[in-house]
Each structure stands twice: as structure tokens, then as C-alpha cells.
Design a protein around this motif. Structure first.
Motif, PDB file in Angstrom:
ATOM      1  N   VAL A 191      42.347  49.062  63.497  1.00 37.45           N
ATOM      2  CA  VAL A 191      43.793  48.917  63.364  1.00 37.45           C
ATOM      3  C   VAL A 191      44.164  47.437  63.298  1.00 37.45           C
ATOM      4  N   ALA A 192      43.549  46.628  64.165  1.00 33.98           N
ATOM      5  CA  ALA A 192      43.838  45.190  64.180  1.00 33.98           C
ATOM      6  C   ALA A 192      43.498  44.544  62.851  1.00 33.98           C
ATOM      7  N   GLU A 193      42.488  45.065  62.171  1.00 32.14           N
ATOM      8  CA  GLU A 193      42.097  44.518  60.873  1.00 32.14           C
ATOM      9  C   GLU A 193      42.935  45.084  59.733  1.00 32.14           C
ATOM     10  N   GLY A 194      43.876  45.980  60.078  1.00 35.18           N
ATOM     11  CA  GLY A 194      44.732  46.548  59.038  1.00 35.18           C
ATOM     12  C   GLY A 194      44.061  47.648  58.254  1.00 35.18           C
ATOM     13  N   ALA A 195      42.950  48.171  58.795  1.00 34.80           N
ATOM     14  CA  ALA A 195      42.237  49.232  58.082  1.00 34.80           C
ATOM     15  C   ALA A 195      42.635  50.572  58.659  1.00 34.80           C
ATOM     16  N   VAL A 219      56.770  47.173  56.121  1.00 34.21           N
ATOM     17  CA  VAL A 219      55.977  48.329  55.665  1.00 34.21           C
ATOM     18  C   VAL A 219      54.584  48.287  56.295  1.00 34.21           C
ATOM     19  N   TYR A 220      53.979  47.098  56.308  1.00 33.89           N
ATOM     20  CA  TYR A 220      52.631  46.921  56.863  1.00 33.89           C
ATOM     21  C   TYR A 220      52.625  47.179  58.374  1.00 33.89           C
ATOM     22  N   ASP A 221      53.582  46.581  59.092  1.00 33.21           N
ATOM     23  CA  ASP A 221      53.617  46.713  60.550  1.00 33.21           C
ATOM     24  C   ASP A 221      53.842  48.159  60.967  1.00 33.21           C
ATOM     25  N   LEU A 222      54.726  48.864  60.265  1.00 34.55           N
ATOM     26  CA  LEU A 222      54.967  50.269  60.601  1.00 34.55           C
ATOM     27  C   LEU A 222      53.731  51.122  60.344  1.00 34.55           C
TER      28      LEU A 222
END
Length: 502
Positions: free
Chosen positions: A159-163, A116-119
């Protein structure tokens, strides 16, 4: 299957976005069966990472209830979703019960959460790419390719930080939890520090540590020791992080920090020499000239071995632009998770080409860029700054906010402004000359009075906190050892009733 309804979208473009709604449903079902799964996966997964908006709302409510120590099941969730329009399309609150029907998600909840996170990151990457292409194709206004490159790098870092690119407003509950976390950290540290330590108790007590997202301006006239103080703080924060890791403390719970030091004035080896002198107790002048004994060299060797393990990263690239510095800082944050940035010094940074025609505008752009960097990376940024010569024209040489050189925006953008002041520097310059063989008692009396004054102020320094958003202003008195360029706390008897002056 109910989740198939979530795949029906208005356009082919949206349907093509990477997603797995079934995986989202299976993960939520597993969490509703066993609430402990949330603790196992950590806090990386956020509501906005779910492709189906209704799944994001369900996940957000689950996390909120778990924070309140409640048990979360389809039954306890039901009252919150009885009027949810998105859930009505899937059959209403009965859908919550169907999420737990097969329990397949219990076999691999961590893998489901990762997917879910990666998508979600892939969807964010697609958004960044589209915006980049649209911006590059649009030549209707002034073309600024370098600025677009910097914007793209910032978006990729997010994006790399997941934000999410284009940060959205956060609920007050999130902000409150963050504030409580800082208060808890201050409580656990003995009631002094809610951020990163400076390594100096007197400063920590005054400011409560260095706070994330803060821009701290450290200013002073040449010779006051501002670079020495910045170097001391950078070392102290990095060394505390090193010691905490050795002691088995989770880096997230440490009041230390990996530190990035951008030295635009001094080379990396000059900074290393200063830190070696401070830690070995050997004069930096003696180190440069090689006038040390074998015992001194052995002591130096021990100090260098200890320093080799420091999470302290020095970038001595000269003439950096503010955009280049921000790009380098992002990379250091990503690779080494730096928690403190020091810039020595602000006036040596360069702005964009458009601002170079006006120095005041350029400094304004740089100070805004440093504040933006502090917020973007959520770390404290200490930027050193020069002061105008107006200080030298006054009888009292203590700096004031109006002495900040070249731009009032520095004061405006800063969360804290510190001034370093050493009275002994100015007293030393007033030494009366005594001619050789002079026997006039007035001359000798004047020199004796100067000597007494010099003994009173020698080795004392003041950190003047002229601006602080988090608390009061005032002065912190410290000890300074010029031989090894080290600031330290005054002894208890010297500090008693005299450590700061509001």
C-alpha cells in the motif's frame, strides 16, 4: 448529474468506501482538454486507482494513446468505447464530451490527481485491515501470529508503494514498455549495462549488470574472497549513485544504486575497515594494528570523508530470520529507496520455527524468501553462500553447481549463480618444505617450480558464472589484491582474448 449514477452501488459497505467520483470526472475532463497534464503529474496515477471502473478504463486508454504520440480528445476516444457497457449506463460516448463541458479540472489537475490516488490508497488500507481482522479471527487451522504479522507488513508495504494488494496480471504492453526501458538503458550506457553496475567492466560485459527482481547467489569456499567481492560491488554501486547525483543525473537514470548490506557474519565496523582499506590503498591489517604513517592517516581521512556520503546502509544484526530480514529490507526501501540488497551469508539466516527441524527445508525456505524479496521490492539481491567440502576432494578445485551446500533449491531459485575461485590460494598451500641447510638439488628444483607456478597465478581470480537466465555461462578473469581485499579488472593486454571463457 451523470456521475451520480456511478455512486449507486449494491451495498452500504461499498458506498462507504472512500471515493470522489466527481473529482475523477473533473480530472479526466482536464486531461482530455490538455493532454500535457499527464506529463506534469508523472506516472504515479494508475487506472486501478479510479473508484469508478469506467473512469479507470478511460484513463488507461488515454495513457495508451499518448504513448503512441496521438492527440487524445473525446472524438479520438469514441471508437474505443462505443460498445462499453459501463459507459452506456452513463449515456454512451456522449459522456466523454460532457467530461470536458465545464473545464473546472484545469484549475487544479494536480490536486485532483493526488486526491484520486490518496483515496485509492485508503481503500487498499481498508482491504488490508479487513483481511488482517479476518485472518486473526480465524482459528480453524494452525495459529501462526508471527506469520500473519509478516503478511500484514508486506501488505502495508504494498500500500505504501502505491501498489494494489494482491497484484493483478499486467497487460503485455506494460511488460513490453518495461523491457524497452531496460534495453534503452543498456544502449545509453554504451551497450554494456541494462541494470545496476557491479563497478567491474569485465563482469558487466558478461552479465549486463544486476537486473531488478534477480536473486544472485555468490558462492565460494572460505578464503576465496566472496565477502570481498560482495563488498566491492556494494561500494561500487553506491558510489556510482553518489557520483551521478553530484553530476546532476536523475537517480532513475543512474546505473548505480543505494545499497543495503546485511552482514550476519562481520560487524559494521569490520566491513567499514575493509572498504576504507580498499579505497585508501592501505592494508586492512595495518589499519587494525595502527601501523600507519601520518601521510597514511591523512589519506585515510580523505577516504572516510568521501565514504561518509555513500548511500550504503549496513545492518549487522546477527541471527536474523528470513522474515525479519524481509521486514528490514522493506523499511530500507521505503526510507532510502535502496536498489541493491546484499546478504552475507545465506546459511546464517534462520527460517521459521516449523522449518527448523530439517536444515534442507529451512535453507529451501530461506532461498525462496530471498527470491520473493527480490521480486517484491524489484531490486537485485546478492546472497552469499557456502560450498560443501566436496570441492577439496577433487583435483580441480573449481566449484560446480552440485557443490552448493545443503539444498538444491538454492540453484533452483537463483537467477544467477557465481563462484569465486582463486588458484593462488591452493597453489600457496602446496609450497614444498625446504629444510634449513638442505643441498639436495631436487628439493630446490621442486621449490623453484612451485615459485614459478605461484608467480604465474598470484593475484588472479576467476568469477565462474555457472548459471544465468539472461545469457551464457562462462568464466570472467579478474585481478585480486589480498592486501586490501579488492577485486578489479585485468589490464587490457591481460584481458585481450582471455577475459571470459564460455
Amino acid at each position: 448529474m451523470p456521475t451520480e449514477a456511478l455512486l449507486i452501488r449494491d451495498t452500504e459497505e461499498i458506498r462507504a468506501l472512500p471515493s470522489n467520483v466527481e473529482a475523477e470526472a473533473a480530472f479526466l475532463g482536464a486531461v482530455l482538454i490538455d493532454n500535457r497534464i499527464i506529463e506534469e503529474i508523472g506516472g504515479k496515477l494508475k487506472p486501478e486507482h479510479f473508484f469508478a471502473a469506467v473512469h479507470g478504463r478511460v484513463y488507461e486508454r488515454i495513457v495508451t494513446l499518448l504513448d503512441r504520440k496521438a492527440v487524445v480528445t473525446p472524438v479520438t476516444l469514441k471508437p474505443y468505447f462505443e460498445v462499453d457497457e459501463g459507459l452506456k449506463e452513463l449515456g454512451g460516448t456522449a459522456y466523454l464530451a460532457r467530461l470536458t463541458a465545464d473545464g473546472q479540472g484545469l484549475l487544479n489537475p494536480r490536486d485532483l490527481a493526488e486526491q484520486v490516488y490518496d483515496l485509492a490508497l485508503l481503500r487498499e488500507l481498508i482491504t488490508v485491515g479487513r483481511n488482517l481482522v479476518a485472518g486473526a479471527m480465524d482459528t480453524s487451522e494452525s495459529v501462526a501470529p508471527l506469520e500473519q504479522v509478516q503478511q500484514a507488513e508486506a501488505a502495508l508495504y504494498a500500500v505504501a508503494e502505491g501498489a494494489q494488494s494482491g497484484s493483478e496480471a499486467q497487460g503485455f504492453a506494460v511488460a513490453t514498455r518495461t523491457a524497452l526501458g531496460m534495453i534503452e538503458q543498456a544502449l545509453l550506457s554504451g551497450g554494456h549495462i541494462s541494470g545496476t553496475t557491479t563497478g567491474l567492466t569485465s563482469i558487466n560485459e558478461k552479465i549486463g549488470g544486476l537486473h531488478d527482481s534477480d536473486l544472485i547467489i555468490l558462492a565460494g569456499r572460505p578464503g576465496m574472497g566472496k565477502t570481498s567481492l560482495a563488498t566491492n560491488i556494494a561500494f561500487n554501486a553506491a558510489d556510482r549513485m553518489r557520483r551521478d547525483i553530484v553530476d546532476g543525473i536523475d537517480p532513475k537514470d543512474s546505473v548505480g544504486a543505494a545499497t543495503a548490506f546485511f552482514s550476519l557474519e562481520m560487524s559494521a565496523d569490520q566491513l567499514a575497515t575493509r572498504i576504507l582499506a580498499e579505497q585508501s590503498g592501505i592494508s586492512s591489517e595495518m589499519l587494525r594494528m595502527g601501523k600507519i604513517s601520518r601521510e597514511d592517516f591523512q589519506q585515510l581521512s580523505f577516504a572516510s570523508q568521501r565514504l561518509a556520503e555513500l548511500p550504503l546502509y549496513i545492518d549487522d544484526t546477527p541471527a536474523l530470520s528470513i522474515a525479519a530480514l524481509r521486514a528490514r529490507a522493506r523499511r530500507l526501501k521505503r526510507r532510502h529507496d535502496v536498489g541493491l540488497i546484499v546478504v552475507d551469508y545465506l546459511q546464517l539466516l534462520q527460517g521459521s520455527g516449523r522449518a527448523n527441524d530439517n536444515r534442507v527445508n529451512e535453507i529451501s525456505e530461506i532461498s525462496r524468501g530471498l527470491k520473493t524479496l527480490a521480486k517484491e521490492l524489484s531490486v537485485p539481491v546478492i546472497a552469499l553462500s557456502q560450498l560443501s567440502r566436496a570441492v577439496e576432494q577433487r583435483e580441480d578445485k573449481r566449484p560446480m553447481l552440485s557443490d552448493l551446500r545443503e539444498s538444491g533449491s538454492i540453484e533452483q531459485d537463483a537467477d544467477m549463480v557465481w563462484f569465486v575461485y582463486r588458484e593462488d590460494y591452493y597453489v600457496a598451500a602446496k609450497e614444498p618444505k625446504v629444510p634449513q641447510g638442505a643441498d639436495d638439488p631436487k628439493i630446490h628444483d621442486a621449490h623453484a617450480a612451485w615459485q614459478a607456478e605461484m608467480e604465474r597465478v598470484y593475484g588472479l581470480a576467476e568469477l565462474i558464472v555457472a548459471k544465468q537466465r539472461h545469457g551464457s555461462t562462462g568464466k570472467v578473469r579478474m585481478k585480486f589484491e589480498p592486501r586490501i581485499t579488492r577485486f578489479s579488472d585485468l589490464a587490457d593486454d591481460e584481458r585481450a582474448g582471455n577475459s571470459y571463457d564460455d
